[in-house]
Design an enzyme around this catalytic site. Structure first.
Site, PDB file in Angstrom:
ATOM      1  N   ASN A   1      96.423  24.206 -39.280  1.00  0.00           N
ATOM      2  CA  ASN A   1      96.126  22.984 -40.021  1.00  0.00           C
ATOM      3  C   ASN A   1      94.632  22.699 -40.103  1.00  0.00           C
ATOM      4  O   ASN A   1      94.178  22.045 -41.033  1.00  0.00           O
ATOM      5  CB  ASN A   1      96.835  21.798 -39.358  1.00  0.00           C
ATOM      6  CG  ASN A   1      98.337  21.846 -39.547  1.00  0.00           C
ATOM      7  OD1 ASN A   1      98.823  21.796 -40.667  1.00  0.00           O
ATOM      8  ND2 ASN A   1      99.078  21.947 -38.463  1.00  0.00           N
TER       9      ASN A   1
ATOM     10  N   LYS B   1      91.973  31.632 -39.618  1.00  0.00           N
ATOM     11  CA  LYS B   1      91.316  32.663 -38.813  1.00  0.00           C
ATOM     12  C   LYS B   1      91.922  34.028 -39.082  1.00  0.00           C
ATOM     13  O   LYS B   1      93.099  34.145 -39.460  1.00  0.00           O
ATOM     14  CB  LYS B   1      91.424  32.336 -37.318  1.00  0.00           C
ATOM     15  CG  LYS B   1      90.705  31.061 -36.902  1.00  0.00           C
ATOM     16  CD  LYS B   1      90.617  30.942 -35.405  1.00  0.00           C
ATOM     17  CE  LYS B   1      91.963  30.742 -34.744  1.00  0.00           C
ATOM     18  NZ  LYS B   1      92.573  29.453 -35.097  1.00  0.00           N
TER      19      LYS B   1
ATOM     20  N   THR C   1      81.593   1.662 -26.390  1.00  0.00           N
ATOM     21  CA  THR C   1      82.839   1.936 -27.120  1.00  0.00           C
ATOM     22  C   THR C   1      83.083   3.431 -27.265  1.00  0.00           C
ATOM     23  O   THR C   1      84.200   3.922 -27.036  1.00  0.00           O
ATOM     24  CB  THR C   1      82.800   1.276 -28.515  1.00  0.00           C
ATOM     25  OG1 THR C   1      82.633  -0.126 -28.362  1.00  0.00           O
ATOM     26  CG2 THR C   1      84.101   1.545 -29.272  1.00  0.00           C
TER      27      THR C   1
ATOM     28  N   ASP D   1     103.200  29.750 -35.381  1.00  0.00           N
ATOM     29  CA  ASP D   1     102.186  29.791 -34.320  1.00  0.00           C
ATOM     30  C   ASP D   1     102.825  29.803 -32.942  1.00  0.00           C
ATOM     31  O   ASP D   1     102.368  30.501 -32.028  1.00  0.00           O
ATOM     32  CB  ASP D   1     101.221  28.614 -34.463  1.00  0.00           C
ATOM     33  CG  ASP D   1     101.925  27.257 -34.508  1.00  0.00           C
ATOM     34  OD1 ASP D   1     103.129  27.203 -34.863  1.00  0.00           O
ATOM     35  OD2 ASP D   1     101.269  26.248 -34.196  1.00  0.00           O
ATOM     36  N   ARG D   2     103.920  29.061 -32.782  1.00  0.00           N
ATOM     37  CA  ARG D   2     104.604  29.017 -31.482  1.00  0.00           C
ATOM     38  C   ARG D   2     105.323  30.345 -31.198  1.00  0.00           C
ATOM     39  O   ARG D   2     105.387  30.782 -30.046  1.00  0.00           O
ATOM     40  CB  ARG D   2     105.583  27.839 -31.442  1.00  0.00           C
ATOM     41  CG  ARG D   2     104.907  26.493 -31.670  1.00  0.00           C
ATOM     42  CD  ARG D   2     105.874  25.338 -31.581  1.00  0.00           C
ATOM     43  NE  ARG D   2     106.205  25.034 -30.183  1.00  0.00           N
ATOM     44  CZ  ARG D   2     107.083  24.108 -29.820  1.00  0.00           C
ATOM     45  NH1 ARG D   2     107.740  23.421 -30.742  1.00  0.00           N
ATOM     46  NH2 ARG D   2     107.330  23.882 -28.552  1.00  0.00           N
TER      47      ARG D   2
ATOM     48  N   GLY E   1     107.741  26.818 -35.375  1.00  0.00           N
ATOM     49  CA  GLY E   1     106.517  27.176 -36.075  1.00  0.00           C
ATOM     50  C   GLY E   1     106.099  28.607 -35.788  1.00  0.00           C
ATOM     51  O   GLY E   1     106.277  29.111 -34.674  1.00  0.00           O
TER      52      GLY E   1
END
Length: 251
Positions: free
Chosen positions: A12, A16, A178, A97-98, A95
């Site tokens: 996302n 590469k 902050t 990638d997984r 997915g």
């Protein structure tokens, strides 16, 4: 044909390409786009014998024709032969990638319990047991998503980014303004989450490897209390393992 394999990881955030020559990752390229011209340029330069694509985006499908026309091509999905099983309710929803991460774990730590954690747009926790079954895990928001949500869903909180040049991300535990409050909350919160989930697995499994990957792995790893193996290129190496596995079973 050469002994070169090109492994494409379309995530996302980044596109590469890993260049493998005789089992060794020799280059990692970040692609500016997924245009046909970009892919043709890589094919002309490296003349690969094999290519494999893992994509979690709506990519340009024309590149699949280019890759299959000039190499032994695999588009990684639920129908791809894998060196592990996926005994989950809907394996077709896992997915790509997984799947690549699970393949790395099985290839390098065969017949062992492995928890593979990927730091990307999302944090994914992927558990592969000692029987080489990918049995699932969990998904939570990644670092950039957490920063962006604080900005998007509040009226005044700024969009903060971790400084990739700050070695180890030496942010304070107690923020003094902050920005540092947000840095501490997001990054310390992620570290606490990851350590907490690892500890939950420890209670269920006596012996397992923890593998951490993703572009920010090396900076983030030192903030974890648990012992891990960190490598930013596990997806690319898992894709190569799948490509090699398919080559072996077909020859």
């Amino acid at each position: 044909m050469s002994n070169t394999t090109l492994c494409f990881d379309f995530g996302n955030t980044r596109l590469k390409c890993g260049v493998f020559v005789i089992d060794r990752l020799t280059e990692v390229l970040t692609l500016e786009n997924e245009n046909s011209e970009t892919i043709i340029g890589l094919l002309d330069k490296y003349k690969p014998e094999s290519t494999i694509l893992s994509s979690v985006i709506n990519h340009n499908t024309e590149i699949e024709k280019l890759l299959s026309g000039r190499s032994l091509f695999i588009k990684l999905d639920a129908t791809t032969p894998l060196p592990f099983t996926t005994p989950v309710t809907k394996p077709e929803t896992i997915g790509a990638d997984r799947l690549a991460l699970a393949a790395f774990a099985v290839h390098f730590n065969k017949n062992q319990n492995n928890l593979v954690i990927s730091l990307g747009s999302c944090i994914t926790y992927n558990f592969i047991n000692k029987y080489n079954n990918f049995i699932g895990g969990s998904i939570s928001p990644g670092m950039e998503m957490r920063f962006k949500s604080l900005n998007a869903f509040t009226a005044k909180l700024p969009l903060v980014k971790a400084d990739p040049m700050a070695i180890g991300w030496n942010f304070p535990l107690i923020g003094y303004d902050t920005n540092t409050n947000i840095l501490s909350g997001v990054l310390q919160g992620m570290a606490a989450e990851i350590d907490g989930i690892i500890n939950e697995y420890k209670e269920k499994f006596e012996n397992f490897n923890v593998l951490l990957t993703g572009g920010d792995t090396h900076n983030f790893a030192q903030h974890l209390k648990n012992k891990i193996f960190a490598d930013p290129y596990l997806i690319l190496k898992g894709l190569y393992a799948i490509s090699k596995y398919n080559h072996d079973i077909n020859n």
